[in-house]
Scaffold this active site. Structure first.
Site, PDB file in Angstrom:
ATOM      1  N   ARG A 122       0.808  -1.237   0.000  1.00  0.00           N
ATOM      2  CA  ARG A 122       0.000   0.000   0.000  1.00  0.00           C
ATOM      3  C   ARG A 122       0.832   1.273   0.000  1.00  0.00           C
ATOM      4  NH1 ARG A 122      -2.667  -3.314   3.641  1.00  0.00           N
ATOM      5  NH2 ARG A 122      -4.564  -4.198   2.776  1.00  0.00           N
ATOM      6  N   LYS A 144       2.523  11.192 -11.687  1.00  0.00           N
ATOM      7  CA  LYS A 144       1.773  10.224 -12.505  1.00  0.00           C
ATOM      8  C   LYS A 144       2.622   8.963 -12.630  1.00  0.00           C
ATOM      9  CE  LYS A 144      -1.174  13.106 -15.422  1.00  0.00           C
ATOM     10  NZ  LYS A 144      -1.490  13.512 -16.801  1.00  0.00           N
ATOM     11  N   GLU A 186       9.703  18.695 -25.160  1.00  0.00           N
ATOM     12  CA  GLU A 186       8.946  18.981 -23.925  1.00  0.00           C
ATOM     13  C   GLU A 186       9.406  20.298 -23.300  1.00  0.00           C
ATOM     14  OE1 GLU A 186       6.328  17.238 -23.117  1.00  0.00           O
ATOM     15  OE2 GLU A 186       6.661  15.430 -24.311  1.00  0.00           O
ATOM     16  N   LYS A 228       6.415  22.918 -14.512  1.00  0.00           N
ATOM     17  CA  LYS A 228       5.606  21.720 -14.239  1.00  0.00           C
ATOM     18  C   LYS A 228       5.176  21.701 -12.768  1.00  0.00           C
ATOM     19  CE  LYS A 228       4.546  17.040 -14.867  1.00  0.00           C
ATOM     20  NZ  LYS A 228       4.676  15.803 -15.560  1.00  0.00           N
ATOM     21  N   GLU A 238      -5.247  16.651 -12.246  1.00  0.00           N
ATOM     22  CA  GLU A 238      -5.719  16.997 -13.594  1.00  0.00           C
ATOM     23  C   GLU A 238      -7.232  17.134 -13.691  1.00  0.00           C
ATOM     24  OE1 GLU A 238      -3.441  15.110 -16.753  1.00  0.00           O
ATOM     25  OE2 GLU A 238      -4.981  15.629 -18.196  1.00  0.00           O
ATOM     26  N   ARG A 242      -3.962  21.230 -15.321  1.00  0.00           N
ATOM     27  CA  ARG A 242      -2.880  20.296 -15.678  1.00  0.00           C
ATOM     28  C   ARG A 242      -2.994  19.805 -17.122  1.00  0.00           C
ATOM     29  NH1 ARG A 242       0.048  15.699 -11.848  1.00  0.00           N
ATOM     30  NH2 ARG A 242       1.432  14.927 -13.481  1.00  0.00           N
ATOM     31  N   ASN A 246      -0.602  18.830 -21.889  1.00  0.00           N
ATOM     32  CA  ASN A 246      -0.787  17.991 -23.082  1.00  0.00           C
ATOM     33  C   ASN A 246      -0.749  18.806 -24.376  1.00  0.00           C
ATOM     34  OD1 ASN A 246      -1.081  15.627 -21.565  1.00  0.00           O
ATOM     35  ND2 ASN A 246      -3.226  16.133 -21.141  1.00  0.00           N
ATOM     36  N   HIS A 249      -0.004  17.176 -27.654  1.00  0.00           N
ATOM     37  CA  HIS A 249      -0.025  15.724 -27.469  1.00  0.00           C
ATOM     38  C   HIS A 249      -1.200  15.056 -28.171  1.00  0.00           C
ATOM     39  CE1 HIS A 249       3.128  16.707 -24.717  1.00  0.00           C
ATOM     40  NE2 HIS A 249       3.294  15.467 -24.325  1.00  0.00           N
ATOM     41  N   HIS A 253      -0.481  12.299 -30.716  1.00  0.00           N
ATOM     42  CA  HIS A 253      -0.966  10.929 -30.551  1.00  0.00           C
ATOM     43  C   HIS A 253      -1.701  10.459 -31.803  1.00  0.00           C
ATOM     44  CE1 HIS A 253      -1.809   7.369 -28.279  1.00  0.00           C
ATOM     45  NE2 HIS A 253      -3.081   7.439 -28.643  1.00  0.00           N
ATOM     46  N   HIS A 266       8.042   9.362 -29.868  1.00  0.00           N
ATOM     47  CA  HIS A 266       6.950  10.110 -29.232  1.00  0.00           C
ATOM     48  C   HIS A 266       7.243  11.619 -29.222  1.00  0.00           C
ATOM     49  CE1 HIS A 266       3.698  11.073 -26.541  1.00  0.00           C
ATOM     50  NE2 HIS A 266       4.554  11.602 -25.684  1.00  0.00           N
TER      51      HIS A 266
HETATM   52  P1  NAD Z   1      12.592   5.576 -22.066  1.00  0.00           P
HETATM   53  O1  NAD Z   1      12.383   5.473 -20.623  1.00  0.00           O
HETATM   54  O2  NAD Z   1      12.203   4.438 -22.918  1.00  0.00           O
HETATM   55  O3  NAD Z   1      14.126   5.913 -22.338  1.00  0.00           O
HETATM   56  C1  NAD Z   1      14.586   6.085 -23.644  1.00  0.00           C
HETATM   57  C2  NAD Z   1      15.829   5.228 -23.925  1.00  0.00           C
HETATM   58  O4  NAD Z   1      16.966   5.856 -23.357  1.00  0.00           O
HETATM   59  C3  NAD Z   1      15.777   3.834 -23.338  1.00  0.00           C
HETATM   60  O5  NAD Z   1      16.297   2.929 -24.266  1.00  0.00           O
HETATM   61  C4  NAD Z   1      16.694   3.933 -22.119  1.00  0.00           C
HETATM   62  O6  NAD Z   1      17.290   2.713 -21.769  1.00  0.00           O
HETATM   63  C5  NAD Z   1      17.716   4.917 -22.603  1.00  0.00           C
HETATM   64  N1  NAD Z   1      18.399   5.689 -21.575  1.00  0.00           N
HETATM   65  C6  NAD Z   1      17.857   6.240 -20.475  1.00  0.00           C
HETATM   66  N2  NAD Z   1      18.747   7.025 -19.853  1.00  0.00           N
HETATM   67  C7  NAD Z   1      19.887   6.946 -20.565  1.00  0.00           C
HETATM   68  C8  NAD Z   1      21.159   7.558 -20.438  1.00  0.00           C
HETATM   69  N3  NAD Z   1      21.404   8.462 -19.503  1.00  0.00           N
HETATM   70  N4  NAD Z   1      22.120   7.249 -21.340  1.00  0.00           N
HETATM   71  C9  NAD Z   1      21.836   6.380 -22.362  1.00  0.00           C
HETATM   72  N5  NAD Z   1      20.646   5.793 -22.554  1.00  0.00           N
HETATM   73  C10 NAD Z   1      19.678   6.089 -21.655  1.00  0.00           C
HETATM   74  O7  NAD Z   1      11.870   6.869 -22.677  1.00  0.00           O
HETATM   75  P2  NAD Z   1      11.496   8.292 -22.067  1.00  0.00           P
HETATM   76  O8  NAD Z   1      11.314   9.174 -23.225  1.00  0.00           O
HETATM   77  O9  NAD Z   1      12.426   8.721 -20.987  1.00  0.00           O
HETATM   78  O10 NAD Z   1      10.080   8.043 -21.358  1.00  0.00           O
HETATM   79  C11 NAD Z   1       8.936   7.690 -22.096  1.00  0.00           C
HETATM   80  C12 NAD Z   1       7.899   7.174 -21.136  1.00  0.00           C
HETATM   81  O11 NAD Z   1       7.588   8.201 -20.201  1.00  0.00           O
HETATM   82  C13 NAD Z   1       6.583   6.759 -21.784  1.00  0.00           C
HETATM   83  O12 NAD Z   1       6.209   5.496 -21.285  1.00  0.00           O
HETATM   84  C14 NAD Z   1       5.598   7.815 -21.322  1.00  0.00           C
HETATM   85  O13 NAD Z   1       4.297   7.324 -21.167  1.00  0.00           O
HETATM   86  C15 NAD Z   1       6.184   8.219 -19.991  1.00  0.00           C
HETATM   87  N6  NAD Z   1       5.820   9.585 -19.554  1.00  0.00           N
HETATM   88  C16 NAD Z   1       5.317   9.721 -18.315  1.00  0.00           C
HETATM   89  C17 NAD Z   1       4.989  10.970 -17.844  1.00  0.00           C
HETATM   90  C18 NAD Z   1       4.497  11.127 -16.433  1.00  0.00           C
HETATM   91  O14 NAD Z   1       4.089  12.234 -16.067  1.00  0.00           O
HETATM   92  N7  NAD Z   1       4.575  10.113 -15.608  1.00  0.00           N
HETATM   93  C19 NAD Z   1       5.168  12.105 -18.645  1.00  0.00           C
HETATM   94  C20 NAD Z   1       5.689  11.931 -19.924  1.00  0.00           C
HETATM   95  C21 NAD Z   1       6.013  10.658 -20.369  1.00  0.00           C
HETATM   96  N1  GLY Z   2       2.917  14.747 -18.733  1.00  0.00           N
HETATM   97  C1  GLY Z   2       1.645  15.256 -18.393  1.00  0.00           C
HETATM   98  C2  GLY Z   2       1.410  15.371 -16.925  1.00  0.00           C
HETATM   99  O1  GLY Z   2       2.253  15.076 -16.128  1.00  0.00           O
HETATM  100  O2  GLY Z   2       0.333  15.724 -16.530  1.00  0.00           O
END
Ligand code: NAD
Ligand code: GLY
Length: 360
Positions: A122, A144, A186, A228, A238, A242, A246, A249, A253, A266
């Site tokens: 939990r 999130k 971003e 942010k 949100e 918030r 997007n 986005h 998408h 992305h």
């Molecule tokens: P990712 O986590 O897949 O990382 C991208 C690539 O970079 C991966 O292959 C990883 O292994 C590599 N990598 C990471 N750090 C590295 C480093 N320092 N040196 C070399 N390689 C490295 O992609 P991302 O763009 O970081 O994240 C995308 C994800 O984030 C999606 O699933 C999306 O839904 C999520 N997201 C979440 C939020 C949120 O608010 N929680 C917001 C935006 C996106």
């Molecule tokens: N990336 C959108 C949010 O955090 O709300």
């Protein structure tokens, strides 16, 4: 350059530390906010090889017992099966609610580790150590967490704020170029939706950003996190503001769906989406043509695409958008800007206008 700021959410408030070399100081930073006896580093093999050793040594110097659990690399591993693997690692290592989970990686690792931390027994403390630019400016801040489920992206999850976020821009030096540029999309978003001065600074600093200049990058991460944090403080779950995060986005998408999630990353799709959202804002009579051009030009200068790849029609992008969860009950709803630095949601936009913004 070292900086820190605070996300103010009453009892869920937490600091974000930003600075080169913080990887080696993670243990002492965490000691300031946590009494946890043990920390589980959740990461993937590639990131672990690069930074796992230094992080683990730092945590041990801070007096933490450390275990590491590795996930597969990529969005296709962002599912409940892999969250179960984290639970199993925590259980086997005897973790209880006094211990903590630390996400070392990009958004995929952060979202999964975050959801595991939110739900194991939990809820145990969560620390975000983001290693992609996207994760440093976006996914590690704001709480999130979650995984993809069936065909839905981020369908299962929880709002769960971390106890601490540590951003060390030095770790971005090993990031593949395209991933870095995706993070810049971003960064541009924050200027476009909330901070015109920051946007103008980015226009002047585009070359430094492309070179990965330490000072420029540190400032970009700081300003992005500041925007942010402010939005999240005002609307944690949100229910209103918030949604402006997007910006671009929904179009992005739609484009990703039209491309079957191939060809564009992305962040690249979001860049095209922001150019389209700026165009829609102008078509709606909200934004002047010069500001629209500034958005497009800045994205282009940062090596990002601003129009769909050849062969993708506006109608296909629109079709791709129609299942987007951000479109409420079939009504087309978009984040628009009426000047650089001011965004809001506009409902009831006509399909013709959307098609035209998509280049149709
Ligand atoms: P990712 O986590 O897949 O990382 C991208 C690539 O970079 C991966 O292959 C990883 O292994 C590599 N990598 C990471 N750090 C590295 C480093 N320092 N040196 C070399 N390689 C490295 O992609 P991302 O763009 O970081 O994240 C995308 C994800 O984030 C999606 O699933 C999306 O839904 C999520 N997201 C979440 C939020 C949120 O608010 N929680 C917001 C935006 C996106
Ligand atoms: N990336 C959108 C949010 O955090 O709300």
């Amino acid at each position: 350059m070292r900086n820190h700021l605070k996300v103010n959410l009453r009892e869920r408030s937490y600091p974000i530390f930003i600075g080169g070399g913080l990887l080696k100081e993670a243990g002492s930073l965490l000691r300031r906010v946590s009494k946890a006896p043990k920390v589980c580093i959740v990461t993937n093999a590639a990131v672990n090889r690069l930074y796992g050793g230094a992080l683990s040594a730092s945590l041990k110097r801070g007096g933490f017992g450390v275990v590491t659990t590795l996930l597969g690399d990529g969005e296709r591993f962002k599912n409940l099966k892999n969250v179960e693997k984290i639970y199993a690692a925590l259980y086997r290592a005897g973790f209880d609610r006094s211990d903590a989970v630390l996400a070392l990686g990009g958004g995929v690792v952060g979202d999964m580790a975050g959801f595991a931390a939110a739900t194991y027994m939990r809820g145990v403390d969560l620390i975000q150590f983001p290693t992609t630019l996207l994760a440093q400016v976006d996914s590690s801040v704001g709480g999130k967490t979650g995984v993809d489920f069936l065909k839905g992206k981020n369908m299962v999850g929880a709002f769960y704020q971390p106890k601490l976020v540590v951003c060390d821009p030095d770790v971005l030096k090993t990031l593949p170029r395209r991933e870095y540029l995706c993070g810049l999309a971003e960064v541009v978003k924050y200027g476009a939706i909330k901070n015109e001065r920051f946007f103008s600074w980015l226009e002047k600093s585009a070359d430094s950003m492309l070179d990965g200049d330490e000072g420029a990058l540190g400032k970009a991460v700081l300003e992005s996190c500041r925007v942010k944090a402010g939005v999240v403080e005002r609307d944690e779950k949100e229910s209103g503001e918030r949604a402006i995060l997007n910006f671009g986005h929904t179009f992005g998408h739609g484009l990703e769906t039209a491309l079957n999630f191939r060809r564009l990353k992305h962040g690249e799709a979001v860049a095209v989406g922001m150019a389209m959202a700026a165009r829609l804002s102008r078509i709606l009579g909200l934004l002047d043509a010069n500001s629209e051009k500034r958005v497009e030009n800045l994205l282009s200068r940062l090596g990002l695409p601003v129009s769909p790849p050849a062969g993708v029609s506006a109608a296909e992008v629109l079709r791709g958008m129609e299942h987007d969860k951000k479109i409420l009950s079939g009504r087309l709803r978009f984040v628009v800007i009426d000047k650089i630095g001011r965004a809001f949601v506009r409902e009831g936009v006509s399909k013709e206008m959307v098609l035209s913004a998509c280049g149709g």
